[in-house]
Motif scaffolding. Sequence first.
Motif, PDB file in Angstrom:
ATOM      1  N   UNK A 150     -10.218  13.259  -3.090  1.00  0.00           N
ATOM      2  CA  UNK A 150     -11.077  14.347  -2.633  1.00  0.00           C
ATOM      3  C   UNK A 150     -10.206  15.524  -2.233  1.00  0.00           C
ATOM      4  N   UNK A 151     -10.716  16.738  -2.436  1.00  0.00           N
ATOM      5  CA  UNK A 151      -9.951  17.932  -2.040  1.00  0.00           C
ATOM      6  C   UNK A 151      -9.582  17.869  -0.557  1.00  0.00           C
ATOM      7  N   UNK A 152      -8.324  18.153  -0.275  1.00  0.00           N
ATOM      8  CA  UNK A 152      -7.873  18.156   1.110  1.00  0.00           C
ATOM      9  C   UNK A 152      -7.484  16.805   1.654  1.00  0.00           C
ATOM     10  N   UNK A 153      -7.748  15.738   0.895  1.00  0.00           N
ATOM     11  CA  UNK A 153      -7.419  14.389   1.373  1.00  0.00           C
ATOM     12  C   UNK A 153      -6.451  13.655   0.474  1.00  0.00           C
ATOM     13  N   UNK A 154      -6.180  14.165  -0.689  1.00  0.00           N
ATOM     14  CA  UNK A 154      -5.283  13.449  -1.587  1.00  0.00           C
ATOM     15  C   UNK A 154      -5.907  12.147  -2.051  1.00  0.00           C
ATOM     16  N   UNK A 155      -5.072  11.167  -2.303  1.00  0.00           N
ATOM     17  CA  UNK A 155      -5.526   9.855  -2.764  1.00  0.00           C
ATOM     18  C   UNK A 155      -5.586   8.900  -1.576  1.00  0.00           C
ATOM     19  N   UNK A 156      -6.724   8.253  -1.427  1.00  0.00           N
ATOM     20  CA  UNK A 156      -6.901   7.314  -0.318  1.00  0.00           C
ATOM     21  C   UNK A 156      -7.317   5.952  -0.858  1.00  0.00           C
ATOM     22  N   UNK A 203      -8.674 -12.575  -4.786  1.00  0.00           N
ATOM     23  CA  UNK A 203      -7.925 -12.168  -3.593  1.00  0.00           C
ATOM     24  C   UNK A 203      -7.972 -10.659  -3.447  1.00  0.00           C
ATOM     25  N   UNK A 204      -8.684 -10.188  -2.414  1.00  0.00           N
ATOM     26  CA  UNK A 204      -8.811  -8.745  -2.211  1.00  0.00           C
ATOM     27  C   UNK A 204      -8.637  -8.415  -0.743  1.00  0.00           C
ATOM     28  N   UNK A 205      -8.352  -7.141  -0.467  1.00  0.00           N
ATOM     29  CA  UNK A 205      -8.205  -6.707   0.923  1.00  0.00           C
ATOM     30  C   UNK A 205      -8.632  -5.255   1.023  1.00  0.00           C
ATOM     31  N   UNK A 206      -8.904  -4.837   2.263  1.00  0.00           N
ATOM     32  CA  UNK A 206      -9.412  -3.486   2.486  1.00  0.00           C
ATOM     33  C   UNK A 206      -8.288  -2.481   2.576  1.00  0.00           C
ATOM     34  N   UNK A 207      -8.625  -1.244   2.167  1.00  0.00           N
ATOM     35  CA  UNK A 207      -7.740  -0.124   2.371  1.00  0.00           C
ATOM     36  C   UNK A 207      -8.225   0.710   3.540  1.00  0.00           C
ATOM     37  N   UNK A 208      -7.835   1.968   3.562  1.00  0.00           N
ATOM     38  CA  UNK A 208      -8.147   2.815   4.714  1.00  0.00           C
ATOM     39  C   UNK A 208      -9.566   3.368   4.707  1.00  0.00           C
ATOM     40  N   UNK A 209     -10.243   3.389   3.551  1.00  0.00           N
ATOM     41  CA  UNK A 209     -11.592   3.959   3.479  1.00  0.00           C
ATOM     42  C   UNK A 209     -12.536   2.978   2.781  1.00  0.00           C
ATOM     43  N   UNK A 210     -12.615   1.765   3.276  1.00  0.00           N
ATOM     44  CA  UNK A 210     -13.358   0.708   2.594  1.00  0.00           C
ATOM     45  C   UNK A 210     -14.852   0.652   2.947  1.00  0.00           C
ATOM     46  N   UNK A 211     -15.275   1.336   4.012  1.00  0.00           N
ATOM     47  CA  UNK A 211     -16.684   1.257   4.417  1.00  0.00           C
ATOM     48  C   UNK A 211     -17.596   1.764   3.309  1.00  0.00           C
ATOM     49  N   UNK A 212     -18.621   0.973   2.976  1.00  0.00           N
ATOM     50  CA  UNK A 212     -19.578   1.363   1.944  1.00  0.00           C
ATOM     51  C   UNK A 212     -19.196   0.905   0.548  1.00  0.00           C
ATOM     52  N   UNK A 272       0.839  -1.194   0.000  1.00  0.00           N
ATOM     53  CA  UNK A 272       0.000   0.000   0.000  1.00  0.00           C
ATOM     54  C   UNK A 272       0.873   1.243   0.000  1.00  0.00           C
ATOM     55  N   UNK A 273       0.576   2.134  -0.939  1.00  0.00           N
ATOM     56  CA  UNK A 273       1.269   3.408  -0.992  1.00  0.00           C
ATOM     57  C   UNK A 273       0.566   4.415  -0.093  1.00  0.00           C
ATOM     58  N   UNK A 274       1.357   5.281   0.518  1.00  0.00           N
ATOM     59  CA  UNK A 274       0.822   6.408   1.278  1.00  0.00           C
ATOM     60  C   UNK A 274       1.097   7.657   0.449  1.00  0.00           C
TER      61      UNK A 274
END
Lengths: 112, 112
Positions: free
Chosen positions: B38-44, B54-63, A99-101
Motif C-alpha cells: 500500500x502507498x506509504x506502507x511498503x510491503x507488509x 505449517x503457517x504463521x501470522x505476519x504483522x497484518x494478519x487480521x481479516x 521474516x523480512x523487514x
Amino acid sequence: GQQLNQSPQSMFIQEGEDVSMNCTSSSIFNTWLWYKQDPGEGPVLLIALYKAGELTSNGRLTAQFGITRKDSFLNISASIPSDVGIYFCAGFLSSNTGKLIFGQGTTLQVKP
Amino acid sequence: DAGITQSPRHKVTETGTPVTLRCHQTENHRYMYWYRQDPGHGLRLIHYSYGVKDTDKGEVSDGYSVSRSKTEDFLLTLESATSSQTSVYFCAIRKPGTETQYFGPGTRLLVL
C-alpha cells in the motif's frame, strides 16, 4: 515493530547522473537485500548482502552492507531511463524467524 | 524467473464477499509468503508458511487466513472483504539456505 528508514523517498535526476540511496535501522541485520519494482510488476531482486562490510556489484549497481550491520547503501552509476522505478531495501533480523523487514521505497525518475 | 504465478491478477469484489487468492510455485520451495503493498506502507507481511499445513501470522494478519495443502500452492483468503483490504497482494518464495525472497507478479484487489 522493527522499521527500516529508507531515504530519499524520491529522486528526479538527469540521465547519466549517479544515484545513491540508503537504509538505516536501530536493529542489527544479518542479511540486506535490494529490490527494484517496475509499475504493475512484483519486486525483482537486484543484490543480496550477507556479511558486514560486504561490497557487491551487479552491472552499474553497487550495494554495501554497513559495518555496524544497521545500514546498507545502493549506488547506481551513469543512470539510464530504464532505471526508473521504485527501489526497496529489505533486511533479515538476527533474531527473526524468516521474516523480512522492508523499507518504504525510493522512487527514481530519470530525465532523458 | 522464480517460477511463481498468482491468480487472479486483478479482481473487483464487493464488501462482505469472500475472496481467495492463489499463489503457485514450480520449484517446491518450503517457505512461501503473502504480502500486501500500500502507498506509504511498503510491503507488509500477512502470513507465511514453512511447509505443508505449517503457517504463521505476519504483522497484518487480521481479516486474513491462509492454507497450504500441498507444497506448490499457498492460498490467501479474505473471509469477508472490507474496503481497507483494497491493495496489491504479492506472494513470495524463499530460496533454500538463504534469506533471499523472490516475488510473484502480484494481484490487484479492489473491494467496493
